[in-house]
Design an enzyme around this catalytic site. Structure first.
Site, PDB file in Angstrom:
ATOM      1  N   GLU A 195       0.734  -1.258   0.017  1.00 40.06           N
ATOM      2  CA  GLU A 195       0.061   0.041  -0.025  1.00 40.06           C
ATOM      3  C   GLU A 195       0.947   1.335   0.058  1.00 40.06           C
ATOM      4  O   GLU A 195       0.472   2.339  -0.675  1.00 40.06           O
ATOM      5  CB  GLU A 195      -0.887   0.066   1.236  1.00 40.06           C
ATOM      6  N   TYR A 228      -6.795   5.937   3.904  1.00 39.74           N
ATOM      7  CA  TYR A 228      -6.880   4.951   2.889  1.00 39.74           C
ATOM      8  C   TYR A 228      -6.112   3.807   3.248  1.00 39.74           C
ATOM      9  O   TYR A 228      -6.661   2.666   3.216  1.00 39.74           O
ATOM     10  CB  TYR A 228      -6.316   5.456   1.464  1.00 39.74           C
ATOM     11  N   ASP A 257     -10.476   6.688  -1.823  1.00 31.32           N
ATOM     12  CA  ASP A 257      -9.453   7.490  -2.706  1.00 31.32           C
ATOM     13  C   ASP A 257     -10.213   8.120  -3.845  1.00 31.32           C
ATOM     14  O   ASP A 257     -11.321   7.997  -4.220  1.00 31.32           O
ATOM     15  CB  ASP A 257      -8.466   6.659  -2.886  1.00 31.32           C
TER      16      ASP A 257
END
Ligand code: SF4
Length: 357
Positions: free
Chosen positions: A39, A122, A140
């Site tokens: 991520e 996020y 997002d």
């Protein structure tokens, strides 16, 4: 929450994902370390660009313990080319924190994950749902786009209230029974289907999509004008003497913090740079232009750079500016540096030869 699981939007999205999901290495695990690493790599980065870095970093640091024990120079070298180096710095900081203060165990809830350096809403939602099955929706640009279009939402996504509004809606839609799948589905749908130029004819959500019905696809999501891009001029002086080059590590809270570079002056022109640093004036006798203005585009800034190679005779003396020091020319290769300098070196055979020693 059970009711939310039956929302046709969520059901359709998850069914679509079953047929269209790309096979990506971080989707084959629920290890929070691997998910977190992927991520962070993928923040501001496309999958195709991030994938080689994912393999490189997981090979070098297979566990959070390996990452915590790494030295920053090695990490920065592996990160080189990905940009946004604050991500690499935070990655290191977080790994050390998890190893030294939490025995190597990742926090398992959104509320705890979001406290980690470099982990925003996020990323916290992604880790909480993929690794721990928590019903935290990811929100997002992709999610804004899909929800704004499907539900016909007019809120300006750059407005501070937008995140709250879209997160609340996504929270209603995420099924408690399979939050990870829902989050993966909406992310993939935004990348492949409801992209900025969507293929609505082939969209399984078309029947319920308000933007499609009202012919407002190009108008949604609403996004007010972003700030104008800042233009900066960097003048590099590659000062070489007796097989050494003058370098420094960028420290200021600015772009490229922690990366290494040659003597750099930010100024509108070469003359102004020399006026700002009078010690340069006698050095320019030995200078040759290396680069006509090159443009390097960052997300909110455009860097216009020029470079001069200054090869000084052995006996030439001058006062070295504060925070700069000599290293062997061949050592520069080992240091983490901005892509702008990597490109400069790649494009210049003379400079490349000097730095190869
Ligand atoms: S119909 Fe078009 S705009 Fe609407 S969700 Fe599908 S791809 Fe997006």
């Amino acid at each position: 929450m059970k009711k939310a699981a039956r929302h046709p939007f969520s059901e359709t999205l998850i069914a679509w994902y079953k047929d269209h999901a790309r096979d990506l290495p971080w989707r084959r695990t629920n290890d929070p370390y691997i998910i977190w690493l992927s991520e962070i790599i993928l923040q501001q980065t496309r999958i195709a660009q991030g994938l080689p870095y994912f393999y490189k970093l997981t090979e070098a640091f297979p566990t959070v313990f390996d990452l915590a024990a790494a030295d920053e120079t090695t990490l920065f070298r592996l990160w080189q080319g990905l940009g946004y180096y604050s991500r690499a710095r935070n990655l290191h900081k977080t790994a050390k924190l998890i190893v030294h203060e939490n025995a190597g165990i990742f926090p398992s809830s959104y509320a705890e994950l979001i406290k980690l350096p470099g982990v925003g809403p996020y990323t916290a939602a992604a880790i909480a749902s993929f690794a721990f099955g928590e019903a935290s929706p990811v929100v997002d640009g992709n999610v804004y786009r899909i929800l704004a279009r499907y539900f016909g939402i007019e809120t300006d996504i750059l407005h501070t209230s937008a995140r709250k509004e879209f997160t609340a809606l996504a929270q209603e839609l995420i099924p408690a029974s399979d939050p990870a799948r829902f989050n993966q589905s909406i992310m993939e749908f935004g990348s492949l289907q409801c992209s900025p130029a969507p293929t609505c004819d082939a969209c399984p959500l078309v029947a319920g999509c308000l933007a499609f019905q009202q012919n407002r696809i190009s108008l949604l999501p609403v996004k007010s004008k972003a700030k104008p891009q800042r233009i900066r001029h960097f003048h590099y002086f590659i000062i070489e003497q007796g097989g050494r080059v003058l370098v420094h590590q960028r420290q200021a809270k600015d772009i490229w913090q922690g990366l290494w570079e040659f003597f750099c002056v930010e100024s509108a022109s070469l003359d102004e740079a020399i006026n700002l640093y009078p010690f340069l004036s006698p050095l320019m006798l030995y200078a040759q232009g290396l680069q006509t203005p090159a443009i390097h585009v960052l997300s909110h800034q455009k860097i216009v750079s020029e470079a001069s190679l200054v090869q000084l005779p052995e006996k030439f003396t001058f006062e070295i500016p504060a925070d700069y020091h000599w290293i062997l020319s061949s050592e520069f290769e080992q240091l983490g540096k901005p892509v702008l300098l990597l490109n400069l070196i790649t494009d210049n055979i003379a400079l490349k030869e000097i730095l190869e020693g």
